[in-house]
Write an enzyme that holds these catalytic residues in place. Structure first.
Site, PDB file in Angstrom:
ATOM      1  N   SER A  66       0.687  -1.123  -0.168  1.00  0.00           N
ATOM      2  CA  SER A  66      -0.040   0.057   0.010  1.00  0.00           C
ATOM      3  C   SER A  66       0.822   1.525  -0.022  1.00  0.00           C
ATOM      4  CB  SER A  66      -1.005   0.037   1.278  1.00  0.00           C
ATOM      5  OG  SER A  66      -2.119  -0.908   1.099  1.00  0.00           O
ATOM      6  N   LYS A  69       0.467   3.335  -3.119  1.00  0.00           N
ATOM      7  CA  LYS A  69      -0.779   4.343  -3.442  1.00  0.00           C
ATOM      8  C   LYS A  69      -0.389   5.654  -3.709  1.00  0.00           C
ATOM      9  CE  LYS A  69      -3.699   0.765  -0.959  1.00  0.00           C
ATOM     10  NZ  LYS A  69      -4.419   0.604   0.193  1.00  0.00           N
ATOM     11  N   TYR A 191      -3.366  -3.517  -9.947  1.00  0.00           N
ATOM     12  CA  TYR A 191      -2.986  -3.217  -8.745  1.00  0.00           C
ATOM     13  C   TYR A 191      -2.087  -4.231  -8.069  1.00  0.00           C
ATOM     14  CZ  TYR A 191      -4.140  -2.076  -3.840  1.00  0.00           C
ATOM     15  OH  TYR A 191      -3.893  -2.076  -2.549  1.00  0.00           O
ATOM     16  N   TYR A 243      -5.000   4.907   7.390  1.00  0.00           N
ATOM     17  CA  TYR A 243      -6.607   4.430   7.516  1.00  0.00           C
ATOM     18  C   TYR A 243      -7.324   4.961   8.758  1.00  0.00           C
ATOM     19  CZ  TYR A 243      -3.989   1.589   4.259  1.00  0.00           C
ATOM     20  OH  TYR A 243      -3.326   0.940   3.054  1.00  0.00           O
ATOM     21  N   VAL A 261       1.499  -3.178   4.371  1.00  0.00           N
ATOM     22  CA  VAL A 261       1.410  -4.533   5.052  1.00  0.00           C
ATOM     23  C   VAL A 261       2.557  -5.496   4.869  1.00  0.00           C
ATOM     24  CG1 VAL A 261      -1.190  -4.747   4.832  1.00  0.00           C
ATOM     25  CG2 VAL A 261       0.118  -5.861   3.147  1.00  0.00           C
TER      26      VAL A 261
END
Length: 449
Positions: A66, A69, A191, A243, A261
């Site tokens: 992530s 992103k 992705y 988040y 992660v």
């Protein structure tokens, strides 16, 4: 050994402090990630001058996950513009986990580009054509952020593809609302591929520093994205990057950040630095336990919170020269043989962590052939406690390496410095000029040559 190694020492101290933390577990829902060494722990920092510092396992390769992103979001913004990207992806905090179904009522837009749903759409927005496939374009763009060519870990990509049904379900759900511009299978495949790009903590710190430097890579000096795009990405990172823990992170750490992660974590000090951590054990929000602890401690120790007033970039070190090249240097100094033998570093303004790093690096770079150096603090208005400790440590390293240094410190901003015993500005008569002080230090240093 160098004065600037004081920054490396600081990173090493943070790593040692938190290396024994045993909370958290590596991600296991992607089988390949579960194979990561739970003891791996690296920290890296890149300054706006392109100086790179690291400690621990900062050169170990792992996948972006992530942390990719923000950089793909930057690519989409660069190609399509904010208004077009905002038609498809929002910019509001979701307050939910990274893989939650966060779709805006009525429009079906994902809440933001930092959660999986929004990242899948953002990736799908990257133009795709035979001459430049979207995945290749993403890989090249992220490589420009890192300052080197990157590659994809095919084993991790295959592992994600085999276990990524939830992301596929998210893509089909988004498609049903009309807010996914390409086929769901293709979107998720792209992705997964961006998430499997391999980096090191040093790469991540460079990528973060590029955002901090307004879109310019401070190592390669290449403009990767515009200043406006970099600012937009940092805004979304600040509010959404961690988040459902984003608010607490911004309160306690105060830096735009993004976790992944695989154990990667970046944070950005605008106009200051990019910093990164790698440690696979994760907390309940999917962030690195050790990385989170280390960056929080770093922010508190060095006063890096975004809401604190930073030193202006590039304003700290105003001159790096030699004593005989100063405008007012007496000709007699040249005759005494000082020409080219003593370096001079002149600083100004308020000195904090970032400013101190610049001063230390300038000390290392000054002085002909590793010779003695005078540090002139005549125009420095204040030195905070963090910077004072860094300068003490850096000067001690400087002299321990066999180099001699003196400090012109008429305001006594540094206090007693055990490692620097040369003549200082405050030893001179009150009527003495700055040039007198520098020349006096230079004579003392050259006299010991």
């Amino acid at each position: 050994m160098s004065a600037a190694d004081a920054v490396t020492d600081s990173l090493a101290g943070l790593r040692d402090r938190f290396a024994t933390v045993r909370e958290g577990e590596p991600a296991d829902y992607i089988p390949q990630l579960a194979l990561a060494d739970p003891d791996a722990f690296g920290l890296a920092l890149v300054s706006m001058d392109g100086h790179r510092y690291s400690a621990g396992d900062a050169e170990v390769h792992f996948t972006l996950q992530s942390v990719s992103k923000p950089f793909v979001y930057a690519l989409a913004l660069s190609v399509l513009g904010l208004d077009e990207v905002s038609r498809w992806v929002g910019a509001e905090p979701s307050g939910e986990a990274f893989n939650a179904i966060s779709l805006e009522p009525g429009t079906g837009r994902p809440a933001n580009a930092m959660v999986n749903a929004g990242a899948i759409v953002t990736t799908a927005l990257v133009p795709d054509n035979p001459d430049e496939p979207a995945s290749d374009r993403i890989l090249r763009c992220l490589g420009r952020f890192a300052g080197r060519e990157l590659d994809v870990d095919e084993e991790v990509f295959a592992s994600e593809s085999a276990t990524g049904d939830r992301n596929r379900a998210l893509a089909y759900l988004i498609r049903s609302t009309g807010t996914l511009p390409v086929d769901p299978v293709l979107a998720v495949d792209r992705y997964f591929r961006q998430c499997a790009i391999r980096v090191t903590a040093v790469d991540l710190a460079t990528m973060a520093a590029t955002l901090a430097y307004g879109g310019v890579n401070p190592v390669t000096r290449e403009r990767v994205v515009s200043a406006e795009v970099a600012a937009g990405v940092l805004a979304v990172m600040a509010t959404c990057g961690m988040y459902d823990g984003s608010g607490d992170w911004l309160l306690r750490v105060g830096l735009p950040a993004k976790s992944g992660v695989s154990g990667g974590l970046i944070a950005v000090g605008p106009a200051r630095f990019g910093v990164a951590a790698y440690s696979p054990p994760l907390d309940a929000t999917g962030g690195s336990v050790r990385g989170h602890a280390a960056l929080e401690a770093m922010s508190r120790r060095y006063g890096l919170h975004l809401m604190l007033n930073p030193a202006l970039p590039g304003s700290t070190v105003t001159l790096v020269t030699t004593a005989d090249d100063l405008p007012a240097a007496p000709s007699g100094e040249r005759e005494r043989g000082l020409r080219g033998r003593v370096g001079v570093v002149v600083a100004q303004g308020a000195i904090d962590f970032t400013a101190a790093e610049r001063v230390l690096y300038a000390l290392d770079e000054s002085g002909p052939d590793g010779g003695p150096v005078v540090l002139d603090l005549h125009d420095v208005t204040s030195v905070d406690s963090v910077a004072r400790g860094m300068l003490h440590s850096g000067l001690a390293r400087f002299t321990a390496d066999g180099r001699r240094a003196a400090v012109v410190d008429p305001k006594d901003l540094l206090g007693p410095i055990d490692a620097v015993r040369e003549r200082t500005g405050r030893d001179l008569p009150r009527h003495a000029t700055r040039e007198d002080a520098v020349a006096g230090c230079a004579r003392a240093l050259a006299g010991e040559g």
